[in-house]
Design an enzyme around this catalytic site. Sequence first.
Site, PDB file in Angstrom:
ATOM      1  N   ARG A 104      -4.752  47.387  48.109  1.00 36.69           N
ATOM      2  CA  ARG A 104      -4.739  46.241  47.181  1.00 36.69           C
ATOM      3  C   ARG A 104      -3.450  45.479  47.435  1.00 36.69           C
ATOM      4  NH1 ARG A 104      -6.148  45.767  40.825  1.00 36.69           N
ATOM      5  NH2 ARG A 104      -8.183  45.802  41.802  1.00 36.69           N
ATOM      6  N   HIS A 114     -12.517  40.359  46.535  1.00 41.06           N
ATOM      7  CA  HIS A 114     -12.619  41.633  45.808  1.00 41.06           C
ATOM      8  C   HIS A 114     -14.041  42.157  46.028  1.00 41.06           C
ATOM      9  CE1 HIS A 114     -11.566  44.760  43.191  1.00 41.06           C
ATOM     10  NE2 HIS A 114     -11.456  44.138  42.027  1.00 41.06           N
ATOM     11  N   GLN A 120     -15.716  44.944  43.838  1.00 41.39           N
ATOM     12  CA  GLN A 120     -16.094  44.448  42.518  1.00 41.39           C
ATOM     13  C   GLN A 120     -17.455  43.762  42.574  1.00 41.39           C
ATOM     14  OE1 GLN A 120     -14.095  44.550  39.476  1.00 41.39           O
ATOM     15  NE2 GLN A 120     -16.141  44.088  38.722  1.00 41.39           N
ATOM     16  N   ASP A 139     -13.778  35.637  34.623  1.00 39.32           N
ATOM     17  CA  ASP A 139     -12.614  36.447  35.005  1.00 39.32           C
ATOM     18  C   ASP A 139     -11.390  35.733  34.450  1.00 39.32           C
ATOM     19  OD1 ASP A 139     -10.801  38.170  36.255  1.00 39.32           O
ATOM     20  OD2 ASP A 139     -11.034  37.263  38.244  1.00 39.32           O
ATOM     21  N   CYS A 170     -15.137  41.241  35.130  1.00 40.66           N
ATOM     22  CA  CYS A 170     -14.627  42.325  35.990  1.00 40.66           C
ATOM     23  C   CYS A 170     -13.554  43.148  35.300  1.00 40.66           C
ATOM     24  CB  CYS A 170     -14.094  41.750  37.293  1.00 40.66           C
ATOM     25  SG  CYS A 170     -12.772  40.548  37.049  1.00 40.66           S
ATOM     26  N   ARG A 209     -18.030  50.585  39.292  1.00 39.86           N
ATOM     27  CA  ARG A 209     -17.014  50.579  40.354  1.00 39.86           C
ATOM     28  C   ARG A 209     -16.926  51.972  40.969  1.00 39.86           C
ATOM     29  NH1 ARG A 209     -12.919  47.070  40.391  1.00 39.86           N
ATOM     30  NH2 ARG A 209     -12.664  48.016  42.444  1.00 39.86           N
TER      31      ARG A 209
HETATM   32  N1   CP Z   1     -11.632  44.939  37.972  1.00 40.63           N
HETATM   33  C1   CP Z   1     -10.580  45.518  38.561  1.00 40.63           C
HETATM   34  O1   CP Z   1     -10.408  45.498  39.787  1.00 40.63           O
HETATM   35  O2   CP Z   1      -9.743  46.161  37.686  1.00 40.63           O
HETATM   36  P1   CP Z   1      -8.308  46.719  38.039  1.00 40.63           P
HETATM   37  O3   CP Z   1      -7.456  45.540  38.412  1.00 40.63           O
HETATM   38  O4   CP Z   1      -7.820  47.397  36.779  1.00 40.63           O
HETATM   39  O5   CP Z   1      -8.417  47.675  39.184  1.00 40.63           O
HETATM   40  N1  NVA Z   2      -8.786  37.700  39.620  1.00 41.80           N
HETATM   41  C1  NVA Z   2      -8.143  38.878  39.085  1.00 41.80           C
HETATM   42  C2  NVA Z   2      -9.024  40.065  39.234  1.00 41.80           C
HETATM   43  C3  NVA Z   2      -8.512  41.330  38.610  1.00 41.80           C
HETATM   44  C4  NVA Z   2      -9.397  42.489  38.864  1.00 41.80           C
HETATM   45  C5  NVA Z   2      -6.815  39.093  39.770  1.00 41.80           C
HETATM   46  O1  NVA Z   2      -6.751  38.950  40.998  1.00 41.80           O
HETATM   47  O2  NVA Z   2      -5.847  39.391  39.090  1.00 41.80           O
END
Ligand code: CP
Ligand code: NVA
Length: 309
Positions: free
Chosen positions: A103, A130, A133, A223, A263, A291
Amino acid sequence: MIKDFVDILDFTAEQLAGLLKRALADKALFAAGKLPASLPRKTLAMIFEKPSLRTRVSFEAAMSQLGGHAIYLTGADIGLPTREPVQDIARVLGRMCDALATRTFSHPFVRQLAAHCPRPVVNALTDESHPCQAMADLMTVMERVGELGGRTLAFIGDGNNVARSLAAACTRLGMHFVLAAPAAHELKESFVASLPVGQGAGSYRAVRDPRQAVAGADVVYTDTWVSMGQEDQKAARLKAFAGFQVNAELIRAAPRQVMVMHCLPAYRGCEITEEVFEAHAQTILEEAANRLHFQRTLLNVLIGEGGVG
Ligand code: CP
Ligand code: NVA
């Protein structure tokens, strides 16, 4: 065989549909206590530069349920971005571990890791996409409505990483993706041009009015308006996105049986109201649970079976 899981459009419709079908079947097997612990002594290394609840826990729980192990490394733990070049990280971890999940802010970083790592690399979110997701989301939609083809998903809010992966997954799988975003927050034209639309596939449409987007939708999705790394733009973003909230009035403009999805994490009072969130909490929480179910299948396929065929 595709070794890595970096972006939705790396895969054909058949490959994505196969993964979704398999993840649903594995979920049922797991619930019945019949999913084998197929990855004993396998190790997943996880490099996380950004916070996470769902993604970290779902990868770690999935490895543990499959009899393997996960190692969580923050960017600071391994000295990103200056301690050593990405190709050395990739080549070292690829010799000690059986897969990587990352990540990061940078999308090219994940592509470079995948290019240099002899083992599978999974994108656990970047500024651009993502994909895990989006797959868990479509699994959740399938559980509710069955076949995805011809269904409409309306995304209300920011044309961000989650919107991009969903637009890719929906169009690839024959769904109609509608985005309602304020000016300057739409999906980039170059990305939209890359979506597989037409020829019996899905479609992409951008509108300004959220009510127009949700009319006829099977799914209303939102989101955060302020993604990780955009905290310094918060005030301007809250202003730009006013009018794009998923609230009871907007949901009244959608069909009665509409699914509302998020999400998570959700910012009540911004992109969604407490009322709408709680009315659809069962769906949203199953979406979060999926997930785990999707990623457990993905790890089985990538580590245990050598990739997505
Ligand atoms: N939806 C999602 O990816 O959640 P986190 O950022 O908590 O991993
Ligand atoms: N768009 C958000 C998604 C979190 C899971 C971010 O990147 O913070």
